[in-house]
Scaffold this active site. Sequence first.
Site, short mmCIF file in Angstrom:
data_model
loop_
_atom_site.label_atom_id
_atom_site.label_comp_id
_atom_site.label_asym_id
_atom_site.label_seq_id
_atom_site.Cartn_x
_atom_site.Cartn_y
_atom_site.Cartn_z
N CYS A 1 46.43 51.00 36.99
CA CYS A 1 45.29 50.67 37.86
C CYS A 1 44.09 51.56 37.57
O CYS A 1 44.17 52.79 37.64
CB CYS A 1 45.71 50.80 39.33
SG CYS A 1 44.36 50.43 40.46
N ARG B 1 41.77 53.64 41.12
CA ARG B 1 42.50 54.56 41.99
C ARG B 1 41.67 55.62 42.68
O ARG B 1 42.20 56.44 43.43
CB ARG B 1 43.61 55.24 41.17
CG ARG B 1 44.76 54.33 40.90
CD ARG B 1 45.81 55.01 40.05
NE ARG B 1 45.54 54.92 38.62
CZ ARG B 1 46.19 55.62 37.69
NH1 ARG B 1 47.10 56.49 38.04
NH2 ARG B 1 45.91 55.45 36.41
N TRP C 1 40.19 45.49 45.65
CA TRP C 1 39.24 44.41 45.39
C TRP C 1 39.25 44.14 43.89
O TRP C 1 39.76 44.93 43.10
CB TRP C 1 37.83 44.74 45.88
CG TRP C 1 37.31 46.05 45.37
CD1 TRP C 1 36.78 46.30 44.13
CD2 TRP C 1 37.27 47.29 46.07
NE1 TRP C 1 36.42 47.61 44.02
CE2 TRP C 1 36.71 48.26 45.20
CE3 TRP C 1 37.66 47.69 47.36
CZ2 TRP C 1 36.53 49.59 45.57
CZ3 TRP C 1 37.48 49.02 47.72
CH2 TRP C 1 36.91 49.94 46.84
N GLU D 1 38.91 40.92 35.50
CA GLU D 1 40.25 40.38 35.78
C GLU D 1 40.18 38.86 35.91
O GLU D 1 41.07 38.13 35.46
CB GLU D 1 40.79 40.96 37.10
CG GLU D 1 41.09 42.44 37.03
CD GLU D 1 41.65 42.93 38.36
OE1 GLU D 1 42.87 42.88 38.54
OE2 GLU D 1 40.85 43.35 39.24
N1 ARG Z 1 44.79 41.02 37.62
C1 ARG Z 1 45.25 40.38 38.81
C2 ARG Z 1 44.47 39.10 39.04
O1 ARG Z 1 43.63 38.80 38.27
C3 ARG Z 1 45.10 41.27 40.02
C4 ARG Z 1 45.75 42.61 39.91
C5 ARG Z 1 45.27 43.58 40.96
N2 ARG Z 1 43.85 43.78 40.87
C6 ARG Z 1 43.13 44.52 41.69
N3 ARG Z 1 41.86 44.59 41.49
N4 ARG Z 1 43.67 45.15 42.72
O2 ARG Z 1 44.66 38.38 39.99
#
Ligand code: ARG
Length: 502
Positions: A192, A195, A366, A371
């Site tokens: 992560c 953090r 968030w 991602e």
């Molecule tokens: N990578 C994942 C997604 O695209 C989420 C993982 C957690 N990500 C976060 N920002 N807490 O759905």
Amino acid sequence: MSESQPTCPAHGVSAAQPVTQHRRLVALLLAVIGFGAAIGAVGLRRTEAADRQAFVVLSVAVLFLAVWICARQLIAVHAGEQLLQVGDRPWRKPLRTGRRRAVPAPGRIRVRRPLVSQPAPEPRPGSADVEQVRAAAEEFLELFHTENAQAGPLGPRLLAVMREIDLTGTYWHTPEELTFGARVAWRNNARCIGRLYWHSLQVRDLRTVSDAAELAGHCFDHLRMAHNGGKIRPMISVFAPETPTRPAPRIWNEQLIRYAGYEQPHDRVLGDPRYVAFTSELVQRGWQPPEVPGAFDVLPLVVETVEDGPQLFQLPDESLHEVPLEHPELAWFAELGMRWHAVPVISNNRLDIGGISYPAAPFNGWYMGTEIGARNLGDSDRYAMVPEVAGRMGLDISSEATLWRDRALVEINRAVLHSFQQNGVSISDHHTESRRFLIHLEREERAGRRCPADWSWIVPPLSGSQTPVFHRYYDAETQVPNFFADTDATHRALQGGPPAFR
Ligand code: ARG
């Protein structure tokens, strides 16, 4: 605080203390008077009777002294017993001891068992996993007491936990330990990048919840509370732990919100290709997709318990917050009909704190834009939007060297960040998040801690070398507390089975 919760000695009121001090004072006073009288009588030496009197007084004084010492001893033993009756009564006077695991003969103590373990769990002393639990508990409690001075001394709590493990094969975290453990699990999670805010994680203590419908309801509440009108709150809901007598419930879905994937003719997929097998398994189990299936149909939540097996729960509308995607300049972008959910709540990882497993402990932060923009919508085995966007942009796709993929990917990512911002939903870009991560690393170093990080997960999937996290190496070793993606849980999340309990 749960009723079964052993009261932390450091937080309890020491009711026995005034009585003890009072007794000591009286004994001391009498001893002093006795000595004084004796010395006085011996000093005067007027008569034989006076000598005798002095002798009597001296004896009485010595007697008082002896009584005082005995009383002290009794009080200490009494307090020692109370120390071990952790579940039965509020904490009284703790033994002042630095010893660890100084346990008296078995059978003398009663530790109230956790609410989840009904009926009384069979102790399994000496078994390998109990030894593991003991070692992990000790390591965690040391960490907890080192980083939380207000929790008081480690000794009494460690003693109580070891006794609880001896009797039940498990132990029950205090709410403070649970909160700290969940936060540190985030802090330790090498994958992560976000953090920096580990300490702000809100922890919902739902350890008494093990019923599937109730659990699903709390998950839907979690989604609403974490969304918080767009200002996303990092949050975790911790449900019943694994115990020797009752396995914990499981959530099958990888996240609370996931989109269905439907196989189409010619090897095409409508929706999220990652969940094609999961979707068809849920259809087998009775889930009815919308009459006209779409690319963003929210899958039901699957909760499995040992009593009821896997059960499906449809997400209520109030819990579903999504952002329709548009581009700040390219007007046609909105016509692609893309959207994404606002809150990523990972729901199939096992939270491990001090040897206790919480397989159902959904948590969220968030989103970082990449991602969604680079991976979920960009990956060729996910929504694979790059060729279509490149085409709409009119890019030359005849040669890789035109970097049409890179150019299209950047625009998808701009659309994601722009749309979330326009909708007032928290999101961060990968440059900002990378810098924050290095601040986090520096803080951890200053606190004298190691910060495990996995380079391949930390470096963003877009413009990696433009971010400072690219240009260095990290400690990689696994630390607990942590979140674990177990193989069988991953299999259930992608294949829709097999069930954990059969
Ligand atoms: N990578 C994942 C997604 O695209 C989420 C993982 C957690 N990500 C976060 N920002 N807490 O759905």
